[in-house]
Design a protein around this motif. Structure first.
Motif, PDB file in Angstrom:
ATOM      1  N   HIS A 177       0.822  -1.215   0.000  1.00 38.87           N
ATOM      2  CA  HIS A 177       0.000   0.000   0.000  1.00 38.87           C
ATOM      3  C   HIS A 177       0.856   1.265   0.000  1.00 38.87           C
ATOM      4  N   SER A 178       1.831   1.289  -0.910  1.00 37.75           N
ATOM      5  CA  SER A 178       2.651   2.484  -1.046  1.00 37.75           C
ATOM      6  C   SER A 178       2.765   2.849  -2.524  1.00 37.75           C
ATOM      7  N   ARG A 187       9.318   7.053  -1.985  1.00 33.79           N
ATOM      8  CA  ARG A 187       8.228   6.106  -1.747  1.00 33.79           C
ATOM      9  C   ARG A 187       7.481   6.534  -0.493  1.00 33.79           C
ATOM     10  N   VAL A 188       6.148   6.598  -0.600  1.00 32.38           N
ATOM     11  CA  VAL A 188       5.315   7.033   0.521  1.00 32.38           C
ATOM     12  C   VAL A 188       4.143   6.077   0.697  1.00 32.38           C
ATOM     13  N   SER A 189       3.563   6.085   1.869  1.00 29.65           N
ATOM     14  CA  SER A 189       2.446   5.203   2.182  1.00 29.65           C
ATOM     15  C   SER A 189       1.127   5.776   1.666  1.00 29.65           C
ATOM     16  N   SER A 190       0.281   4.891   1.160  1.00 33.30           N
ATOM     17  CA  SER A 190      -1.067   5.303   0.746  1.00 33.30           C
ATOM     18  C   SER A 190      -2.134   4.690   1.660  1.00 33.30           C
ATOM     19  N   HIS A 191      -1.721   4.208   2.843  1.00 31.96           N
ATOM     20  CA  HIS A 191      -2.641   3.579   3.797  1.00 31.96           C
ATOM     21  C   HIS A 191      -3.794   4.488   4.230  1.00 31.96           C
ATOM     22  N   PHE A 230       2.993  10.192   4.201  1.00 26.33           N
ATOM     23  CA  PHE A 230       1.684   9.593   3.911  1.00 26.33           C
ATOM     24  C   PHE A 230       0.934  10.440   2.892  1.00 26.33           C
TER      25      PHE A 230
END
Length: 80
Positions: A17-18, A29-33, A51
């Motif tokens: 989920h990134s 790279r970043v989180s899409s949670h 995020f």
């Protein structure tokens, strides 16, 4: 105060989920949670502390990026 520069999704990593985003030439790279809607290649997003906080439309992203470039150009001219 937080300043968020629009970033474009250039890679999707569904396994964790990134996404990888490009922020004015810098990729990370970043989180899409925290985002409830799915992201697609080419989407523009705003990020806070690693995020994705929300997705924005391309027109708003382009307008904002143009303003950031204008600010950077003026700061560089002052530094000469």
């Amino acid at each position: 105060m937080c300043l968020s520069i629009p970033s474009q999704v250039v890679e999707i990593h569904a396994e964790d989920h990134s996404v990888t985003v490009d922020t004015m030439g810098v990729k990370r790279r970043v989180s899409s949670h925290l985002l409830s809607e799915p992201l697609e290649f080419g989407d523009f997003v705003l990020i806070h502390i690693g995020f994705v906080m929300n997705k924005i439309d391309k027109a708003a992203a382009m307008e904002s990026l143009a303003l950031y470039r204008e600010i950077i150009d003026k700061l560089e001219q002052q530094g000469e």
